[in-house]
Motif scaffolding. Structure first.
Motif, mmCIF file in Angstrom:
data_model
loop_
_atom_site.group_PDB
_atom_site.id
_atom_site.type_symbol
_atom_site.label_atom_id
_atom_site.label_comp_id
_atom_site.label_asym_id
_atom_site.label_seq_id
_atom_site.Cartn_x
_atom_site.Cartn_y
_atom_site.Cartn_z
ATOM 1 N N GLY A 419 26.411 46.382 40.834
ATOM 2 C CA GLY A 419 27.048 45.440 41.750
ATOM 3 C C GLY A 419 26.980 45.933 43.173
ATOM 4 N N THR A 420 25.781 45.830 43.810
ATOM 5 C CA THR A 420 25.631 46.292 45.185
ATOM 6 C C THR A 420 26.337 45.382 46.168
ATOM 7 O OG1 THR A 420 23.557 45.082 45.393
ATOM 8 C CG2 THR A 420 23.400 47.377 44.721
ATOM 9 N N ALA A 421 26.690 44.183 45.748
ATOM 10 C CA ALA A 421 27.397 43.260 46.630
ATOM 11 C C ALA A 421 28.866 43.211 46.235
ATOM 12 C CB ALA A 421 26.794 41.862 46.540
ATOM 13 N N ASP A 422 29.760 43.511 47.176
ATOM 14 C CA ASP A 422 31.179 43.404 46.899
ATOM 15 C C ASP A 422 31.521 41.952 46.598
ATOM 16 O OD1 ASP A 422 31.764 46.053 47.183
ATOM 17 O OD2 ASP A 422 32.320 45.911 49.300
ATOM 18 N N GLY A 423 32.183 41.725 45.485
ATOM 19 C CA GLY A 423 32.622 40.382 45.152
ATOM 20 C C GLY A 423 32.015 39.824 43.884
ATOM 21 N N SER A 424 30.967 40.449 43.320
ATOM 22 C CA SER A 424 30.343 39.892 42.124
ATOM 23 C C SER A 424 31.300 39.932 40.939
ATOM 24 C CB SER A 424 29.038 40.620 41.797
ATOM 25 O OG SER A 424 29.260 42.009 41.635
ATOM 26 N N LEU A 425 31.991 41.069 40.745
ATOM 27 C CA LEU A 425 32.940 41.141 39.637
ATOM 28 C C LEU A 425 34.106 40.190 39.859
ATOM 29 C CD1 LEU A 425 33.052 44.968 38.853
ATOM 30 C CD2 LEU A 425 31.892 43.158 37.590
ATOM 31 N N ASP A 426 34.481 39.984 41.127
ATOM 32 C CA ASP A 426 35.578 39.060 41.424
ATOM 33 C C ASP A 426 35.228 37.646 40.958
ATOM 34 O OD1 ASP A 426 37.138 40.649 44.113
ATOM 35 O OD2 ASP A 426 35.208 41.292 43.348
ATOM 36 N N GLN A 427 34.000 37.200 41.246
ATOM 37 C CA GLN A 427 33.598 35.857 40.865
ATOM 38 C C GLN A 427 33.503 35.712 39.348
ATOM 39 O OE1 GLN A 427 33.297 33.200 42.770
ATOM 40 N NE2 GLN A 427 33.803 34.340 44.618
ATOM 41 N N LEU A 428 32.975 36.727 38.694
ATOM 42 C CA LEU A 428 32.886 36.684 37.237
ATOM 43 C C LEU A 428 34.283 36.636 36.608
ATOM 44 C CD1 LEU A 428 30.068 39.372 36.799
ATOM 45 C CD2 LEU A 428 29.816 36.912 36.432
ATOM 46 N N ALA A 429 35.193 37.482 37.129
ATOM 47 C CA ALA A 429 36.558 37.510 36.588
ATOM 48 C C ALA A 429 37.295 36.213 36.886
ATOM 49 C CB ALA A 429 37.311 38.706 37.159
ATOM 50 N N GLY A 431 35.986 33.283 37.028
ATOM 51 C CA GLY A 431 35.523 32.312 36.048
ATOM 52 C C GLY A 431 36.201 32.484 34.708
ATOM 53 N N ALA A 432 36.383 33.761 34.280
ATOM 54 C CA ALA A 432 37.069 34.016 33.012
ATOM 55 C C ALA A 432 38.524 33.554 33.084
ATOM 56 C CB ALA A 432 36.990 35.501 32.678
ATOM 57 N N ARG A 433 39.186 33.833 34.213
ATOM 58 C CA ARG A 433 40.582 33.407 34.350
ATOM 59 C C ARG A 433 40.687 31.884 34.304
ATOM 60 N NH1 ARG A 433 43.829 34.949 39.751
ATOM 61 N NH2 ARG A 433 42.185 33.627 40.633
ATOM 62 N N ALA A 434 39.759 31.183 34.970
ATOM 63 C CA ALA A 434 39.801 29.721 34.955
ATOM 64 C C ALA A 434 39.588 29.172 33.550
ATOM 65 C CB ALA A 434 38.743 29.164 35.910
ATOM 66 N N ASN A 435 38.774 29.878 32.747
ATOM 67 C CA ASN A 435 38.553 29.447 31.363
ATOM 68 C C ASN A 435 39.748 29.755 30.472
ATOM 69 O OD1 ASN A 435 35.985 28.436 31.782
ATOM 70 N ND2 ASN A 435 34.937 30.314 31.172
ATOM 71 N N GLY A 436 40.556 30.728 30.893
ATOM 72 C CA GLY A 436 41.664 31.161 30.061
ATOM 73 C C GLY A 436 41.226 32.040 28.910
ATOM 74 N N ALA A 437 40.002 32.544 28.962
ATOM 75 C CA ALA A 437 39.465 33.394 27.897
ATOM 76 C C ALA A 437 38.272 34.153 28.438
ATOM 77 C CB ALA A 437 39.054 32.561 26.688
ATOM 78 N N GLY A 438 37.944 35.254 27.781
ATOM 79 C CA GLY A 438 36.789 36.028 28.189
ATOM 80 C C GLY A 438 37.178 37.289 28.928
ATOM 81 N N HIS A 439 36.229 38.211 29.040
ATOM 82 C CA HIS A 439 36.499 39.488 29.681
ATOM 83 C C HIS A 439 35.231 39.993 30.356
ATOM 84 C CE1 HIS A 439 39.320 42.752 30.289
ATOM 85 N NE2 HIS A 439 38.389 43.625 29.970
ATOM 86 N N VAL A 440 35.398 40.628 31.484
ATOM 87 C CA VAL A 440 34.288 41.153 32.271
ATOM 88 C C VAL A 440 34.384 42.670 32.294
ATOM 89 C CG1 VAL A 440 33.157 41.159 34.530
ATOM 90 C CG2 VAL A 440 34.291 39.080 33.705
ATOM 91 N N VAL A 441 33.269 43.330 32.020
ATOM 92 C CA VAL A 441 33.211 44.788 32.078
ATOM 93 C C VAL A 441 32.156 45.174 33.103
ATOM 94 C CG1 VAL A 441 32.786 46.919 30.811
ATOM 95 C CG2 VAL A 441 33.917 45.004 29.674
ATOM 96 N N GLY A 442 32.588 45.843 34.169
ATOM 97 C CA GLY A 442 31.664 46.271 35.210
ATOM 98 C C GLY A 442 31.404 47.758 35.144
ATOM 99 N N HIS A 443 30.134 48.145 35.130
ATOM 100 C CA HIS A 443 29.732 49.555 35.150
ATOM 101 C C HIS A 443 29.313 49.909 36.568
ATOM 102 C CE1 HIS A 443 29.527 48.538 30.915
ATOM 103 N NE2 HIS A 443 29.417 49.811 30.597
ATOM 104 N N VAL A 444 30.109 50.737 37.250
ATOM 105 C CA VAL A 444 29.864 51.091 38.650
ATOM 106 C C VAL A 444 29.675 52.592 38.733
ATOM 107 C CG1 VAL A 444 30.736 50.944 41.005
ATOM 108 C CG2 VAL A 444 31.309 49.144 39.353
ATOM 109 N N PRO A 445 28.465 53.088 39.036
ATOM 110 C CA PRO A 445 28.216 54.538 39.048
ATOM 111 C C PRO A 445 28.967 55.283 40.143
ATOM 112 C CG PRO A 445 26.160 53.313 38.821
ATOM 113 C CD PRO A 445 27.212 52.316 39.177
ATOM 114 N N ASP A 446 29.238 54.651 41.274
ATOM 115 C CA ASP A 446 29.901 55.323 42.388
ATOM 116 C C ASP A 446 31.421 55.285 42.200
ATOM 117 O OD1 ASP A 446 31.234 54.951 45.312
ATOM 118 O OD2 ASP A 446 29.493 56.277 45.414
ATOM 119 N N ALA A 447 32.037 56.456 42.181
ATOM 120 C CA ALA A 447 33.471 56.534 41.887
ATOM 121 C C ALA A 447 34.308 55.833 42.946
ATOM 122 C CB ALA A 447 33.897 58.005 41.763
#
Length: 579
Positions: A419-429, A431-447
């Motif tokens: 996720g080199t662009a700040d905000g990608s996980l936000d948009q995915l999450a 969408g999950a919240r609007a659906n009321g179901a689902g989960h997003v897992v982000g793997h970010v190498p930089d601590a």
């Protein structure tokens, strides 16, 4: 338009010459002759009152009725205002604001019914149904083309895609455009023109449809709703001489050509049912990597550049003069120059009439596109550098795409890498919240970025829907499964390893997005080989490669009894997932 009208005078009563060939959903072909279509156009014109402004809207799909409507207005010298495919109610209302009537086929009538409460039509505007069978039965006689050669505004089109601004297309400008194209192309190039972009699009309104008519040819309409993957099977049946190529069409043709080669079959016969390759032209912008792949398979695609303000093509690669990576030389009726700031400026016989207050005051059409013209006259469009730096904000287009995919798929498991662009996980999450179901897992190498992302998700109230792991490439093999949607937004050299690491967590139907400049040659070779994925580029922002997994992923190796390393992943939420 003289070339078109000459053919119509000569062949209007020809009952054996096909003008429209429609492939039904069961594969059978329904052929409508010049006589049938033109007599129906005469009947439609006789029952139409164009009003004092002589402007009539057209709301039709890719049907024979759309051709009937166009020819009816041509004979009456009435300005047509076609509503382009996919137009919103707001855009349609702007385009139809001053029409005296609207011609609508079955699709158009359905749209008007759906827009009943949106005030799309002017008050009291009549809707005239266009039904080919009924009009043919009521035809009073032969089609009549006026003898006068005066110039007139024959069409009003959107100034740009999705725009409510309008330009008037002059009949003489269309004629100059057609003459320039015909001078560059082999005779009869559009004799059998496959309609793979909508009839209401600019490319057909001012080029493909009138070119087919000028060749005394036939428009080939595919089955309604045909997917791009089925395009080569259809074109092999109808044997086109000209075919508009879009990114999905290019991807389908590439896959079919590779399959034909593996099976030892001739590519032209397998894809087009002909001994040679038809004229393949860009019906919309096609990324250069796709064009290069097509060319490498013996499928040259002729790219060009055009816009409504110039009545279509400004420049075009042709069989006689083609240079890869360019949009060809300016056509003979066009003057093209590069302005002081690098903008492509256009003038000549093709200029449309501006119907707003922003028309050119210096005699030049300002395209808003940066370009260069080389010593041989080929036009190179200058694209901005698509590379994004780590931490850059997500573009609105990509954000909407991510959110929309999660919503429409009702994705239960979404995995993102880097996720080199700040905000990608936000948009995915979101969408999950609007659906009321689902989960997003982000793997970010930089601590540090992982911590910042967690804090941002928490502040936005999205933490229950997303998990941020400070994790590297090797951890993707332990992502939740099965993955419904995967996002690869990482360094170009990591896209293929990331894909490979995730494949064991995928299922048939998993969608993989690779963003921006990330996809590289080896990655594209993997997803476009037609074996495990169906893949295509989307011209969104800096570009997106969308791939759909077709086969089950390889079985992952057995997990270590110790499980994942607890010191390597941190989350904002806990959720039970299938390992």
């Amino acid at each position: 338009m003289r070339a078109v009208e000459t053919v119509l005078r000569r062949h209007a009563e020809d009952g054996d010459r096909p003008l429209v060939e429609v492939t039904a959903e069961d594969g059978t072909a329904v052929v409508h002759s010049y006589r049938e279509i033109t007599r129906a156009a005469r009947a439609l014109g006789d029952r139409l009152d164009p009003g004092p402004r002589h402007r009539v809207g057209i709301l039709c799909g890719d049907t024979a009725e759309a051709v009937v409507a166009e020819l009816a207005l041509l004979a009456l010298r009435v300005t047509g205002c076609p509503v382009p495919p996919g137009a919103s109610a707001r855009t349609a209302a702007a385009l139809l604001a001053d029409v005296s009537a609207v011609l609508a086929d079955a699709r158009g009538l359905a749209l008007l019914a759906a827009w009943a409460d949106r005030d799309v039509l002017p008050e009291g505007c009549p809707v005239v149904p266009v039904d080919l069978a009924a009009l043919t039965d009521a035809a009073p006689g032969a089609y009549r083309v006026p003898d006068d050669d005066r110039d007139w505004i024959c069409k009003i089109l959107p100034a740009s895609a999705g725009s409510a601004g309008r330009v008037g297309i002059r009949a003489h400008a269309v004629g100059a455009h057609l003459d320039a194209l015909r001078a560059e192309l082999p005779a009869g190039a559009f004799a059998r023109c496959a309609v793979t972009v909508p009839l209401g699009a600019l490319a057909h309104q001012v080029a493909a449809t009138p070119m087919a008519l000028a060749d005394g040819g036939c428009l080939l309409l595919p089955p309604r709703g045909i997917p791009a993957t089925a395009l080569p099977e259809w074109t092999a049946t109808v044997r086109p001489t000209a075919l508009a190529v879009t990114p999905p069409a290019a991807t389908a043709l590439i896959g079919a050509a590779r399959t034909a080669r593996r099976e030892g079959r001739a590519v032209p016969a397998a894809l087009f049912g002909t001994p040679g390759v038809p004229l393949l032209w860009c019906g919309t912008e096609v990324p250069h990597p796709l064009l290069r792949e097509c060319e490498g398979l013996g499928l040259p695609v002729y790219a060009g550049y055009g816009l409504a303000g110039n009545t279509g093509a400004v420049s075009w690669n042709t069989p006689a003069a083609r240079r890869s990576g360019t949009v060809g030389r300016p056509l003979s009726h066009v003057r093209a120059e590069i302005g002081p700031d690098g903008e492509l400026l256009v003038s000549g016989d093709g200029l449309a009439v501006s119907l707003g207050s922003d028309g050119p005051s210096d005699g030049w059409l300002h395209t808003g596109v940066r370009a260069a013209i080389d010593a041989d006259g080929f036009v190179h469009l200058v694209r901005p550098n698509p590379a994004r730096r780590t931490g850059e904000p997500l573009t609105p287009e990509i954000g909407r795409l991510l959110y929309s995919l999660v919503r429409s798929l009702r994705a239960d498991c979404v995995v993102a890498f880097d996720g080199t662009a700040d905000g990608s996980l936000d948009q995915l999450a979101a969408g999950a919240r609007a659906n009321g179901a689902g989960h997003v897992v982000g793997h970010v190498p930089d601590a540090h970025r992982a911590a910042d992302t967690r804090a941002r998700l928490t502040a936005a109230g999205l933490a229950p829907w997303a998990e941020v792991r400070h994790a590297g490439l090797h951890d993707l093999g332990r992502a939740p499964a099965p993955v419904d949607l995967a996002l690869l937004d990482c360094r170009p050299d990591l896209t293929l390893p990331a894909l490979t690491a995730l494949e064991g967590r995928m299922r048939p139907g998993t969608i993989v997005l690779a963003l921006g400049s990330a996809p590289t040659g080896p990655y594209l070779d993997r997803v476009r080989d037609g074996a495990d994925y169906l893949s295509m580029p989307l011209p969104v922002a800096a570009g997106v490669e969308v791939s759909i997994r077709l086969t089950p992923g390889p079985r992952p190796p057995p997990r270590s009894p110790s499980g994942p390393r607890t010191g390597h992943a941190h989350s904002t939420a806990q959720r039970r997932v299938n390992p």
